[in-house]
Every structure is written in structure tokens, then in C-alpha cells.
Design an enzyme around this catalytic site. Structure first.
Site, PDB file in Angstrom:
ATOM      1  CD  GLN A   1      -3.015  -0.942   0.078  1.00 25.38           C
ATOM      2  OE1 GLN A   1      -3.109   0.102  -0.574  1.00 25.38           O
ATOM      3  NE2 GLN A   1      -3.785  -1.991  -0.165  1.00 25.38           N
TER       4      GLN A   1
ATOM      5  CB  CYS B   1      -9.202 -10.547   1.671  1.00 28.20           C
ATOM      6  SG  CYS B   1      -7.667 -10.298   0.825  1.00 28.20           S
TER       7      CYS B   1
END
Ligand code: PLP
Length: 383
Positions: free
Chosen positions: A180, A326
């Protein structure tokens, strides 16, 4: 698809249009990179060019790159193969309690198979581990510290430089999941004195199905996938040539775009957070106010379930998430916000907005127009 406002760049990024052209131009590179004849050599050379691009982008002159299929694979590869080495004792590993599930699940697997003991470091209410906690967690059997650069749900940056000094003072291996952070903050593998770094193509405008590990030269790791001798015997399987080429081209593109787009993303992100916090009552910003990735905003809308707000926004043409990609589709409570010790009402009502290269001012204005009445309506309905 009708026009959408996409604010979930932390989950995945769209393919950069220039990379779409790169992919089309690279279609003739169909040769197996392991083949000795011309088609194979051309594919091989294109892969090596991409490897150099990763090394340059991450300032890692004394490292090598192993291409994988995604960052989940990269994280699993490092953790398992380091811990599977013959240590002569049960090795100990230090991670944060807010790592991506690919790190936490791999750690739990290693614990249950008795290949490792693991310390899951606590974080502050702003989502940072403290260097003191890292120091205290070190034991004689500790071999690896693995801490993410930036958190995917709240964007908080970890004090990696200080952690690195502690790791090196104790002669420990140090790895970071930089998924990220890549393209969002300057990152130097060399300055951070890292041994491992993991990344993912689909978080930086390259296609899905490509990721990698940057590893200090001289280190060896056991393959996770056995077979051929691809990736210098570190990962068997014919490489994803097109994905690798696109990734290699994405990085310099990010450098170029960052200079132009970064101030804009910063100002749009500020506009969005100020707009929401000032016009929607009972909202709060989660995560660190300054030591963070600016394009990530995690905001709680008290009194609402985040899930209902995600659905309502989706119906209004806006894509946001509750946090971990997820878990999208099956919205689960955030273990990150829980580890940050935030109250239940804050955790249950938290949305993640993540902006990217293609976010426009018009889109942010539209969100700021649609969101407040939507929140009021949902709040009324839930009373
Ligand atoms: N690490 C972090 C911090 C992530 O945010 C993600 C995906 O959201 C991953 C790892 C896994 O990446 P991939 O989808 O490439 O497996």
C-alpha cells in the site's frame, strides 16, 4: 456499466491506459522465457528489464527481485521459507497485529505446524506499532521482524526506519509488506536496510496476477513452489511475461504521474475528509492524522452499519469498502480497528475511501453532494 465513482484504489487499481498499450505491443513476446531461441530470449530480456525497473524504483541496488503471482504469495513465501530453514530451535517471529491476512494466516499456519512462535505486536489507537514494543518482543530465538509499511485499511505508516535500526542492532532479518506504499510515498530499500520487501502489481496500475519480492543479495530462500529453475531457482513456473513487463513499465510511470498528481490527490483527499467531517454529524476519522498515506481515508459514521452504507453508496454509483479487500463481498468486522482498540460503534460504522490517479474533483463533489442525505436517510430508517 453506467458511470461509476471508484474510490477503492486500495483494493485494486484500474489498468493504466499507457500500460494497456504496452500490453498490446508486447503480445509478440509470447516465447517461453526459458527457451534458448530468439522468441525465448526476447521474453527473457523483457523480464530482466522489468527486474531492473523494480530495483531502480525501490532504490535497491544490492538486492534481487523474485516475481510471483501476487503479494499474498510473496508474503507467504518469505515467512514460510525463512522459518522452514534448519534453525536447530523453534524460531520466533515478530509481526504487527494489523498485517494483511496473508501475513497473519501464514503466521498462524506456522504456529499450528510448530514451525514458529509468533509475537503479534499491539498498535496504538492510531494504528502504529511502537519501536519500544518491537525491542521488548525480541527473544534469543527471534529471527525475523516483518512489519507492513502502510496499513491497507487506515493508511497509517509504521516507524520502519526506527524498527530497522533495532532489527540491525540485534542482527535480525527485516521484511516489509510495501503493497500500500508503493507509488504513494518515496521508498528506499537501501535506506531502510531491508532484507525483504513485497509488492503487488494490481495496487499500482499494472494487471492482476503479478507481484514480487525484493530480497537482499546473498540471502537464499527455499522455494514455495518447486519445479523448474525460473526466478533463479526461487520460484518455479513459467513467468507471467506480460504482467511482468506491465509492472516494470508501471513504476517509472508512477514516478512521472506522482509529480503531477500527488498534490492533486492530497487536496482531493483533504476536500473529501473535511467535507464529510464538517457536513455529516457524528463522524470521525480513524488512523494517524499525519503519518499516513494521504489517499486513504477511514471514516466512521456512528449509528450506521458500514455494510448498509456500502450497499447504499453502491446503488448510488459509488464504490467504497469497509476496509480489507479480501473481506469485500462478505463484510467482516475489522480486526485492524479492533487492534487499534476503537469502540464497537466506531468499528462497525467505518468506511474506507481510497483515492488514486484517476480520481477527479467532480467525483469528490458528487460524493459530497450524495453522501450527507444518504446517511441521514439511513440513520432515520435504522431508528
Ligand atoms: N498486503 C497488503 C497490505 C494488501 O493491502 C494486500 C491486498 O489488499 C495484500 C498484501 C495482498 O495483495 P494481493 O492481492 O496481490 O495478494
Amino acid at each position: 456499466m453506467p458511470p461509476r465513482i471508484y474510490l477503492d484504489y486500495n483494493a485494486t487499481t484500474p489498468l493504466h491506459p499507457e500500460l494497456a498499450a504496452t500490453l498490446t505491443q508486447s503480445l509478440p513476446l509470447y516465447g517461453n522465457p526459458a527457451s534458448p531461441y530468439l522468441e525465448g530470449r526476447c521474453a527473457h530480456d523483457a523480464i530482466e528489464e522489468a527486474r531492473d525497473s523494480v530495483i531502480r524504483f525501490l532504490d535497491a541496488p544490492s538486492a534481487e527481485v523474485i516475481f510471483t503471482s501476487c503479494a499474498s504469495e510473496s508474503n507467504n513465501h518469505i515467512l514460510k521459507s525463512v522459518l522452514w530453514e534448519k534453525w536447530g530451535f523453534i524460531p520466533h517471529l515478530i509481526v504487527s497485529s494489523i498485517e494483511h491476512s496473508s501475513v497473519l494466516a501464514a503466521c498462524r499456519f506456522l504456529e499450528t505446524t510448530e514451525k514458529a512462535t509468533v509475537t503479534y505486536l499491539p498498535v496504538t489507537p492510531m494504528g502504529q506499532v511502537t519501536p519500544q514494543d518491537v525491542q521488548t518482543a525480541i527473544r534469543p530465538e527471534t529471527i525475523l521482524i516483518f512489519i507492513m509499511t502502510a496499513n491497507n485499511e487506515v493508511g497509517t505508516l509504521q516507524p520502519l526506519l526506527e524498527i530497522s535500526k533495532i532489527a540491525k542492532a540485534h542482527n535480525l532479518l527485516l521484511g516489509t509488506d510495501a503493497v500500500q506504499a508503493i507509488g504513494k510515498i518515496p521508498l528506499s530499500f537501501q535506506e531502510l536496510n531491508l532484507d525483504f520487501l513485497t509488492f503487488s502489481g494490481h495496487k499500482c496500475y499494472a494487471p492482476k496476477g503479478i507481484g514480487g519480492i525484493v530480497m537482499r543479495k546473498g540471502l537464499t530462500i527455499t522455494p514455495l513452489i518447486h519445479g523448474g529453475s525460473q526466478e533463479r531457482k526461487n520460484r518455479a513456473g513459467t513467468q507471467n511475461t506480460l504482467g511482468i513487463i506491465a509492472l516494470g513499465r508501471a513504476l517509472p510511470l508512477l514516478n512521472k504521474e506522482e509529480k503531477i498528481r500527488s498534490p492533486l490527490i492530497r487536496s482531493l483527499s483533504k476536500k473529501l475528509s473535511h467535507g464529510i467531517l464538517n457536513t455529516v454529524s457524528e463522524t470521525e476519522l480513524n488512523g494517524h492524522p499525519t503519518e499516513k498515506i494521504v489517499s486513504t481515508l477511514n471514516i466512521s459514521f456512528h449509528g450506521l452499519s458500514a455494510e448498509s452504507l456500502v450497499i447504499a453508496l453502491d446503488m448510488a454509483g459509488i464504490s467504497v469498502s469497509t476496509g480489507s479487500a479480501c473481506s469485500t463481498g462478505s463484510i467482516e468486522p475489522s480486526y485492524v480497528l479492533e487492534a487499534m482498540n476503537l469502540p464497537k460503534k466506531t468499528r462497525e460504522s467505518a468506511l474506507r475511501f481510497s483515492l488514486g490517479l484517476f480520481t477527479t474533483e467532480q467525483e469528490i463533489n458528487q460524493v459530497l453532494k450524495l453522501l450527507p442525505p444518504l446517511v441521514s436517510k439511513l440513520r432515520k430508517a435504522s431508528r
